[in-house]
Design a protein around this motif. Structure first.
Motif, PDB file in Angstrom:
ATOM      1  N   GLY A  74      -3.683   6.523  15.637  1.00  0.00           N
ATOM      2  CA  GLY A  74      -3.086   5.527  14.754  1.00  0.00           C
ATOM      3  C   GLY A  74      -3.643   5.594  13.349  1.00  0.00           C
ATOM      4  O   GLY A  74      -2.894   5.517  12.362  1.00  0.00           O
ATOM      5  N   ALA A  90      -1.600   6.627   9.882  1.00  0.00           N
ATOM      6  CA  ALA A  90      -1.604   5.720   8.738  1.00  0.00           C
ATOM      7  C   ALA A  90      -2.117   6.403   7.475  1.00  0.00           C
ATOM      8  O   ALA A  90      -1.551   6.233   6.384  1.00  0.00           O
ATOM      9  CB  ALA A  90      -2.469   4.495   9.063  1.00  0.00           C
ATOM     10  N   LEU A 132       3.062   2.638  15.012  1.00  0.00           N
ATOM     11  CA  LEU A 132       1.969   1.669  14.994  1.00  0.00           C
ATOM     12  C   LEU A 132       2.380   0.376  15.686  1.00  0.00           C
ATOM     13  O   LEU A 132       1.545  -0.307  16.288  1.00  0.00           O
ATOM     14  CB  LEU A 132       1.534   1.369  13.554  1.00  0.00           C
ATOM     15  CG  LEU A 132       0.776   2.467  12.806  1.00  0.00           C
ATOM     16  CD1 LEU A 132       0.237   1.929  11.498  1.00  0.00           C
ATOM     17  CD2 LEU A 132      -0.363   3.051  13.637  1.00  0.00           C
ATOM     18  N   MET A 180       2.663   1.918  19.832  1.00  0.00           N
ATOM     19  CA  MET A 180       1.834   2.899  20.533  1.00  0.00           C
ATOM     20  C   MET A 180       0.609   2.291  21.216  1.00  0.00           C
ATOM     21  O   MET A 180       0.083   2.859  22.174  1.00  0.00           O
ATOM     22  CB  MET A 180       1.384   4.003  19.562  1.00  0.00           C
ATOM     23  CG  MET A 180       0.435   3.539  18.479  1.00  0.00           C
ATOM     24  SD  MET A 180       0.154   4.783  17.190  1.00  0.00           S
ATOM     25  CE  MET A 180      -0.822   5.999  18.080  1.00  0.00           C
ATOM     26  N   PHE A 181       0.144   1.134  20.743  1.00  0.00           N
ATOM     27  CA  PHE A 181      -1.071   0.554  21.312  1.00  0.00           C
ATOM     28  C   PHE A 181      -0.749  -0.314  22.529  1.00  0.00           C
ATOM     29  O   PHE A 181       0.261  -1.011  22.562  1.00  0.00           O
ATOM     30  CB  PHE A 181      -1.782  -0.314  20.268  1.00  0.00           C
ATOM     31  CG  PHE A 181      -2.262   0.436  19.060  1.00  0.00           C
ATOM     32  CD1 PHE A 181      -3.309   1.339  19.157  1.00  0.00           C
ATOM     33  CD2 PHE A 181      -1.665   0.245  17.823  1.00  0.00           C
ATOM     34  CE1 PHE A 181      -3.761   2.040  18.053  1.00  0.00           C
ATOM     35  CE2 PHE A 181      -2.100   0.931  16.705  1.00  0.00           C
ATOM     36  CZ  PHE A 181      -3.147   1.831  16.818  1.00  0.00           C
ATOM     37  N   ARG A 183      -3.219  -4.261  20.730  1.00  0.00           N
ATOM     38  CA  ARG A 183      -2.210  -4.051  19.681  1.00  0.00           C
ATOM     39  C   ARG A 183      -2.626  -4.697  18.361  1.00  0.00           C
ATOM     40  O   ARG A 183      -2.525  -4.077  17.301  1.00  0.00           O
ATOM     41  CB  ARG A 183      -0.845  -4.572  20.132  1.00  0.00           C
ATOM     42  CG  ARG A 183       0.285  -4.206  19.150  1.00  0.00           C
ATOM     43  CD  ARG A 183       1.661  -4.391  19.745  1.00  0.00           C
ATOM     44  NE  ARG A 183       1.845  -3.497  20.871  1.00  0.00           N
ATOM     45  CZ  ARG A 183       2.157  -3.896  22.097  1.00  0.00           C
ATOM     46  NH1 ARG A 183       2.359  -5.186  22.334  1.00  0.00           N
ATOM     47  NH2 ARG A 183       2.285  -3.026  23.069  1.00  0.00           N
ATOM     48  N   GLY A 232      -5.788  -2.774  17.028  1.00  0.00           N
ATOM     49  CA  GLY A 232      -5.427  -1.422  16.625  1.00  0.00           C
ATOM     50  C   GLY A 232      -4.670  -1.415  15.311  1.00  0.00           C
ATOM     51  O   GLY A 232      -4.914  -0.580  14.428  1.00  0.00           O
ATOM     52  N   LEU A 233      -3.747  -2.366  15.183  1.00  0.00           N
ATOM     53  CA  LEU A 233      -2.997  -2.473  13.935  1.00  0.00           C
ATOM     54  C   LEU A 233      -3.899  -2.876  12.778  1.00  0.00           C
ATOM     55  O   LEU A 233      -3.708  -2.419  11.647  1.00  0.00           O
ATOM     56  CB  LEU A 233      -1.879  -3.496  14.102  1.00  0.00           C
ATOM     57  CG  LEU A 233      -0.552  -2.911  14.562  1.00  0.00           C
ATOM     58  CD1 LEU A 233       0.347  -4.008  15.076  1.00  0.00           C
ATOM     59  CD2 LEU A 233       0.115  -2.183  13.413  1.00  0.00           C
ATOM     60  N   ALA A 276      -5.781   0.401  11.797  1.00  0.00           N
ATOM     61  CA  ALA A 276      -4.874   1.406  11.242  1.00  0.00           C
ATOM     62  C   ALA A 276      -4.259   0.924   9.929  1.00  0.00           C
ATOM     63  O   ALA A 276      -4.139   1.695   8.969  1.00  0.00           O
ATOM     64  CB  ALA A 276      -3.775   1.736  12.250  1.00  0.00           C
ATOM     65  N   VAL A 322      -0.644  13.302  18.454  1.00  0.00           N
ATOM     66  CA  VAL A 322       0.390  12.276  18.613  1.00  0.00           C
ATOM     67  C   VAL A 322       1.190  12.506  19.890  1.00  0.00           C
ATOM     68  O   VAL A 322       1.651  13.630  20.147  1.00  0.00           O
ATOM     69  CB  VAL A 322       1.330  12.250  17.392  1.00  0.00           C
ATOM     70  CG1 VAL A 322       2.474  11.261  17.608  1.00  0.00           C
ATOM     71  CG2 VAL A 322       0.541  11.869  16.134  1.00  0.00           C
TER      72      VAL A 322
END
Length: 470
Positions: free
Chosen positions: A269, A273, A395, A398-399, A404, A407-408, A411, A457
């Motif tokens: 991630g 980014a 983004l 994917m988590f 989530r 992770g966001l 990233a 990825v």
């Protein structure tokens, strides 16, 4: 979403809430693009040099990095919709204050406030969309975010061009005797207010509601989205995915407890980014007018070129919407990386032929000006067919549910730090070592991104959010 429930999907309702959520993308784009046509006004009003312009332009990115980092965690506390409403308020305050700024310091504060909204909207809108849409069309609907980002950028370019043309220049007086560049900022207050009011009528994310123990509210939202049978199934799936590791989400969840290392999905991630910015796209968005003037175009022509780039970007994003759920995310990223590497190299070559004209200005001899223009716009097309929308799509999906938000946060923070590094450094790099070396560097990053995608990825096309692992 199961195949048997496909007929019960309330597409009108889904389309309506996606449309509202993606107004945040429009605001993200407008706030990022409006600076493009205001730099002469800022330079004249605040007596700025090259470094000063870089700092004033880049101020939004300070706020954006903080907003992106904080929004992911805040969304786990006050909800996805709550964060978007906060972003709308920040956009409104920033628009009014930036246009009225009497000093560089006040302007920088205003842009940091706007940046907080941009950062928050940039990470939360894709998450919200991914959490209220069926897996089979999630990529298409999530890609609408990028269409709206580019629409916001293009809207800012058009507004800048029209206001500057009407006033006779970006620094010329317009309504109430304020210069045109100030009105370029004030116009943003209109979509900001619309965004806030529209958010009042859409529901909270059902995945957030389940995570907060509000299963009945979540079931009501899911019933309206997918029908009662599917709603019961989805509440059970979400509850099960959270029960596997049920505690309040926190940043330490990004570390694999078994190995003690950051989870590979987090590095993937962050890489997505950062590479989205290292290819130099925001140099086009933030400095497009300045860039084209630097190689011999007039201010009026440079602003028109910005509009052309925006229209082509929207067309490319529409192509993504048609392709993303058919051929997948990873193939589009690979195509984009290869295309950007080639077109950026061509732009660098064209700039290398620049000579001083009879009037002392810079010109590109022969057909090299046209070559640079075509290659730059092809580069914009490749970006918006791939990395522009796909990075945000991935983004958002994917988590795993549990990480989530965190992770966001990480990233998104990395994305805006990379954005700041590229954007703030460009005015100085354009002077020394020059546009040729600078664009060659962006081309190299595009080439490296191709190999990163191949190695790191993993495809997410058609997978339910509850099935994501990492």
């Amino acid at each position: 979403m199961s195949e048997g429930s496909a007929g019960k999907v309330n597409m009108a309702f889904i389309a309506a809430i996606v449309a509202v959520a993606t107004i945040g993308g429009f605001m993200f784009g407008y706030d990022s693009g409006v600076i493009n046509g205001t730099q002469k006004g800022l330079e004249a009003a605040f007596d700025l040099g090259k470094l000063g312009i870089g700092v004033n332009v880049g101020a939004i990115l300070v706020g954006s990095s903080i907003g992106a980092f904080g929004a992911g965690r805040m969304a786990d506390i006050i909800g996805r919709r709550g964060v978007m409403m906060l972003a709308a308020i920040l956009f409104l305050v920033s628009a009014l204050l930036a246009g009225a700024a009497g000093s560089s310091a006040i302007f920088i504060i205003a842009r940091i406030i706007g940046g907080l909204g941009v950062g928050a909207a940039s990470v939360i809108s894709p998450v919200y969309i991914s959490e209220v849409t069926p897996a089979s069309i999630r990529g298409r609907l999530s890609s609408v975010q990028q269409v709206m980002i580019i629409s916001g950028l293009t809207g800012a370019f058009v507004a800048n061009f029209v206001l500057a043309r009407y006033a006779g220049g970006s620094t010329a007086p317009l309504w109430l005797d304020f210069p045109a560049w100030r009105w370029m900022f004030w116009l943003q207050a209109i979509p900001a207010a619309i965004y806030f009011l529209a958010l009042l009528v859409i529901p909270e994310s059902p995945r957030y509601l389940v995570a907060r123990g509000q299963d009945e509210r979540a079931r009501a939202v899911l019933t309206k989205l997918f029908g009662a049978e599917e709603a019961n199934r989805k509440v059970g799936e979400i509850r099960a995915s959270l029960a596997a590791d049920h505690h309040r989400p926190k940043l330490s969840d990004l570390i694999d407890k078994a190995s003690g290392k950051v989870r590979p999905i987090v590095w993937a991630g962050i890489g997505l980014a950062v590479f989205q910015q290292l290819v130099g796209i925001n140099v086009v968005f933030y400095y497009g007018a300045t860039l084209w003037e630097a190689v011999g175009f007039s201010e009026d022509n440079a602003l028109q070129i910005n509009i052309l780039s925006g229209v082509l970007s929207i067309g490319a994003c529409l192509g993504t919407i048609m392709l993303v759920d058919k051929i997948g995310r990873k193939p589009l990223l690979l195509i984009g990386s290869a295309g950007m590497a080639v077109t950026l190299a061509i732009v660098a070559y064209a700039f290398s032929t620049a000579v001083t004209g009879a009037d002392g200005g810079v010109v590109l001899p022969g057909h090299n000006g046209l070559m640079a223009l075509i290659a730059a716009n092809l580069y914009v097309i490749f970006f918006n067919l791939s990395w522009g929308p796909i990075m945000w799509v991935m983004l958002g999906e994917m988590f795993p549910n549990q990480i989530r938000g965190s992770g966001l946060a990480v990233a998104g923070f990395a994305q805006w730090i990379a954005n700041a590094a590229i954007s703030v450094s460009f005015p100085s790099l354009a002077v020394s070592p020059g546009l040729v070396v600078t664009y060659t560097g962006y081309a190299l990053f595009a080439a490296i991104s191709f190999f990163f995608v191949r190695a790191m990825v993993h495809e997410t096309k058609g997978r339910e959010l509850e099935d994501m692992v990492g």
